[in-house]
Write a protein that holds these residues in place. Sequence first.
Motif, PDB file in Angstrom:
ATOM      1  N   PRO A 304      31.981   3.673  15.659  1.00 16.85           N
ATOM      2  CA  PRO A 304      32.710   2.502  15.979  1.00 16.85           C
ATOM      3  C   PRO A 304      33.261   2.251  17.247  1.00 16.85           C
ATOM      4  CG  PRO A 304      33.847   3.441  14.207  1.00 16.85           C
ATOM      5  CD  PRO A 304      32.551   4.300  14.719  1.00 16.85           C
ATOM      6  N   TYR A 305      34.225   3.443  17.936  1.00 19.50           N
ATOM      7  CA  TYR A 305      34.711   3.163  19.056  1.00 19.50           C
ATOM      8  C   TYR A 305      33.473   2.981  20.435  1.00 19.50           C
ATOM      9  CZ  TYR A 305      38.537   5.353  16.887  1.00 19.50           C
ATOM     10  OH  TYR A 305      39.778   5.211  16.140  1.00 19.50           O
ATOM     11  N   GLU A 351      39.429  11.789  20.012  1.00 14.05           N
ATOM     12  CA  GLU A 351      40.080  11.036  21.231  1.00 14.05           C
ATOM     13  C   GLU A 351      39.343  11.739  21.737  1.00 14.05           C
ATOM     14  OE1 GLU A 351      44.047   9.888  23.077  1.00 14.05           O
ATOM     15  OE2 GLU A 351      44.112   9.922  21.318  1.00 14.05           O
ATOM     16  N   ASP A 352      39.177  12.800  22.579  1.00 16.18           N
ATOM     17  CA  ASP A 352      39.171  13.724  23.294  1.00 16.18           C
ATOM     18  C   ASP A 352      37.020  13.702  22.896  1.00 16.18           C
ATOM     19  OD1 ASP A 352      40.374  14.847  24.041  1.00 16.18           O
ATOM     20  OD2 ASP A 352      40.855  16.586  23.070  1.00 16.18           O
ATOM     21  N   LEU A 353      36.783  13.991  22.180  1.00  9.62           N
ATOM     22  CA  LEU A 353      34.738  13.522  22.491  1.00  9.62           C
ATOM     23  C   LEU A 353      34.727  11.410  22.937  1.00  9.62           C
ATOM     24  CD1 LEU A 353      31.911  13.650  21.614  1.00  9.62           C
ATOM     25  CD2 LEU A 353      31.820  12.922  19.130  1.00  9.62           C
ATOM     26  N   CYS A 354      35.402  10.923  22.272  1.00  6.29           N
ATOM     27  CA  CYS A 354      35.037   9.313  23.317  1.00  6.29           C
ATOM     28  C   CYS A 354      35.736   9.428  24.219  1.00  6.29           C
ATOM     29  CB  CYS A 354      36.362   8.117  22.647  1.00  6.29           C
ATOM     30  SG  CYS A 354      35.213   7.818  21.343  1.00  6.29           S
ATOM     31  N   GLY A 355      35.964  10.514  24.928  1.00  2.00           N
ATOM     32  CA  GLY A 355      36.996   9.862  26.628  1.00  2.00           C
ATOM     33  C   GLY A 355      35.871  10.526  27.576  1.00  2.00           C
ATOM     34  N   LEU A 356      34.958  11.683  26.699  1.00  2.00           N
ATOM     35  CA  LEU A 356      33.856  12.644  26.889  1.00  2.00           C
ATOM     36  C   LEU A 356      32.194  11.006  27.876  1.00  2.00           C
ATOM     37  CD1 LEU A 356      32.703  14.461  28.914  1.00  2.00           C
ATOM     38  CD2 LEU A 356      31.950  15.835  26.938  1.00  2.00           C
ATOM     39  N   MET A 357      32.713  10.695  26.450  1.00  3.39           N
ATOM     40  CA  MET A 357      31.035   9.754  26.396  1.00  3.39           C
ATOM     41  C   MET A 357      31.656   8.129  27.124  1.00  3.39           C
ATOM     42  SD  MET A 357      30.586  10.364  22.208  1.00  3.39           S
ATOM     43  CE  MET A 357      29.028  11.581  21.364  1.00  3.39           C
ATOM     44  N   GLY A 361      29.234   7.527  29.354  1.00  5.03           N
ATOM     45  CA  GLY A 361      28.347   6.381  29.769  1.00  5.03           C
ATOM     46  C   GLY A 361      28.335   4.799  30.788  1.00  5.03           C
ATOM     47  N   ALA A 362      30.125   5.191  30.942  1.00  9.03           N
ATOM     48  CA  ALA A 362      30.518   4.501  32.214  1.00  9.03           C
ATOM     49  C   ALA A 362      29.707   4.201  33.576  1.00  9.03           C
ATOM     50  CB  ALA A 362      32.447   4.310  32.126  1.00  9.03           C
ATOM     51  N   HIS A 363      29.321   5.866  34.002  1.00  8.99           N
ATOM     52  CA  HIS A 363      28.252   6.014  35.249  1.00  8.99           C
ATOM     53  C   HIS A 363      26.847   5.332  35.042  1.00  8.99           C
ATOM     54  CE1 HIS A 363      30.316   8.878  37.368  1.00  8.99           C
ATOM     55  NE2 HIS A 363      30.156   9.806  36.565  1.00  8.99           N
ATOM     56  N   SER A 364      26.617   4.714  33.416  1.00  5.71           N
ATOM     57  CA  SER A 364      25.386   3.797  34.003  1.00  5.71           C
ATOM     58  C   SER A 364      26.364   2.667  34.532  1.00  5.71           C
ATOM     59  CB  SER A 364      25.195   3.286  32.235  1.00  5.71           C
ATOM     60  OG  SER A 364      25.019   4.307  31.618  1.00  5.71           O
ATOM     61  N   GLU A 389      36.474   4.133  32.632  1.00  2.00           N
ATOM     62  CA  GLU A 389      37.155   4.858  31.603  1.00  2.00           C
ATOM     63  C   GLU A 389      38.376   4.916  31.052  1.00  2.00           C
ATOM     64  OE1 GLU A 389      38.164   9.245  30.449  1.00  2.00           O
ATOM     65  OE2 GLU A 389      36.781   8.862  32.298  1.00  2.00           O
ATOM     66  N   HIS A 390      39.584   5.127  31.355  1.00  2.24           N
ATOM     67  CA  HIS A 390      41.142   4.745  31.646  1.00  2.24           C
ATOM     68  C   HIS A 390      41.277   2.986  31.146  1.00  2.24           C
ATOM     69  CE1 HIS A 390      41.714   8.571  34.384  1.00  2.24           C
ATOM     70  NE2 HIS A 390      41.111   9.130  33.192  1.00  2.24           N
ATOM     71  N   PHE A 391      39.902   1.693  31.751  1.00  2.00           N
ATOM     72  CA  PHE A 391      41.090   0.751  30.844  1.00  2.00           C
ATOM     73  C   PHE A 391      40.138   0.922  29.670  1.00  2.00           C
ATOM     74  CE2 PHE A 391      39.788  -3.196  30.236  1.00  2.00           C
ATOM     75  CZ  PHE A 391      40.332  -4.257  31.297  1.00  2.00           C
ATOM     76  N   VAL A 392      39.049   1.325  29.293  1.00  2.00           N
ATOM     77  CA  VAL A 392      38.848   1.373  27.901  1.00  2.00           C
ATOM     78  C   VAL A 392      39.457   1.889  27.090  1.00  2.00           C
ATOM     79  CG1 VAL A 392      37.156   1.094  26.487  1.00  2.00           C
ATOM     80  CG2 VAL A 392      36.424   0.299  28.957  1.00  2.00           C
ATOM     81  N   MET A 393      39.384   3.393  27.139  1.00  3.01           N
ATOM     82  CA  MET A 393      41.179   4.036  26.889  1.00  3.01           C
ATOM     83  C   MET A 393      41.882   4.356  26.144  1.00  3.01           C
ATOM     84  SD  MET A 393      39.047   7.071  25.565  1.00  3.01           S
ATOM     85  CE  MET A 393      40.542   8.332  25.263  1.00  3.01           C
TER      86      MET A 393
END
Length: 619
Positions: A304-305, A351-357, A361-364, A389-393
């Motif tokens: 969902p994240y 949270e750690d996994l999503c930070g990496l994802m 993903g934002a590199h796209s 990344e930090h905006f979304v997190m």
Amino acid sequence: MTKLNLSFFFILCSLLLSAQKDAYTQQYAKYKMDIDVDASNFTYQGKQTLQYTNNSPDDLDVVYFHLYWNAFKSGSMMDQRVQNQGVNADGRLSARTANGVVSRLASIPQNEEGRQNIHWIKMNGKELKFEIQETIMKVYLTDKIKSKSSATFTMEWDANIPMQIRRAGRNNREGVDMTMTQWYPKIAEYDYDGWATFDYIGREFHAPFADFDINIKIDKNYIIGAGGTLENPNDVAGYVANPSIKADANNKVNWRWTAKNMLDFAWAADRDYTVDSFSILDGPKVYFVYQKSEKTKYWEESKPYVTKFFQIMNNKFGRYKWPSYSFIQGGDGGMEYGMCTMILGESKSVEDLCGLMFHEGAHSWFQQMLATNESEKPWMDEGFTSYAEHFVMNQLFPPKSPQPNPFTESLARYAEFAKTGKEEPAVWFADHHDNGTAYSYASYVKGELFLVELGYIMGEDNLSKVMLRYYDEWAMKHPTERDFMHIAQQVSGMDLKWFYNYWINTTKTINYGIKNVKYDANSTTITLVNKGTMPMPIDFSILTKDKKVVNYNIPLNMTHTWKKSDIYGPIQNLPYWPWTQQEYSFTIPYRKEQISAIGIDFSQRLADVNPEDNYLEVK
């Protein structure tokens, strides 16, 4: 000037600007590959047909290909660079021993070295001479590729999959058999600046946009994850229920993948992969390709994240353009490619996994769709990606204690590192930083704060407009910093060249403070001082006793246009502060007994390396 001459002048300017924009060209490639993998020996045989279109105004008498895997061996340039840097080397390429820091590349067994052996290469049927310069192959053309024309290259090669040291290779530390990234002879990018022929020393990549048609023949027990569209899911394992797998006499099956208008094609293969998928409303179909176990339990929780991530990114930075995206367990941390990323599967929390994802993903957006040359300007990719990344997190995993903005941690880390004296300018090429940590700060942190400071200078609404317009005008192209700055200046109406020069080309720092406060019967006079080496406009606020915040902006004369509003609403502009002037005084119509606190930058976006003297509580 007469009215007639004035009209002619404006028409001429308009035509010149239009010509400048129309002069942009980019090359294009179409790859057709047949790959036969010997999984037991970690080798493969490759055949490639490449249709290359020269859209540039130049005739080409040579072409260059990247052979990245040639770096993964003892004595390579990558190995030499790690050895020379010692304690300053990238920790993923080096190891600490009793005898000090050593290069991990130096100890690769000969049978596990990376090799890409080119058997032959032809253009339009004519065999060509070529020269291998470590990770670069220079090909001499018997006939020029004329401007606005195409040529067809064919070649055969074989490759040895290297020990996984960085990003690509065999048997990674989580037990994935093959991570196939930067794995084929890839034609280099050619543009106005010439060929992008950067030796591979371990950092970043660049390439022309291309179409891919890839056939991979491999043992039937393997499952492949890739950035592309699988054209025959019924013939292979993992993607549909009850596939009709028909192996050949060598117990192999063929996987056919396609992708259009993409920088690169990457894949990974393992016998223990599981494939999950889910579709995102107004977004791509997402694939998770990983070894499902207790160690990777957070992948299921992340779905969902990940859905919300793509929806936020589409709204904030522009729409994702491809039909799918794959998160593949296969890297040595995280590395982005077209329509996919290779990441580690194990993590401490969702949270750690999503930070990496989210980062990968934002590199796209900033490495793939807005395909800047990240070998030259890594801050435009890594930095902008870190910002996203930090905006979304911050939205999906709000901090436990409220923060004034999503970037406070990055600002604090930058200020701490800047004071060490180890900072290196962000303008340096990615592989040419002398210190691995300095590279990270220059590319990731200063690149991220480039956008944070722009938002502070021009206002967050303007920055949002800049990011979307940047995407609208330059997605699926190769923009430079000049293209981005052109849009930023047009949207804001400000001159921002000074900011770019200070922030990217130098390591000068911002350091403002409150020097003096004088209270009178009906007003307060405040004197600020610039103790740093980089000038900035200043937001100054007062908090009244009745909890009202009054916001002022002290413009910097070099912008020539002043910010009118920002995240806290309308702003009162004070007279500008000349950049040559060290101190600045102004008077506000508030008595001491009316004021609770005063300060520079209540929003805490200013990258001041010593913010301790920016605030004053009035008692």
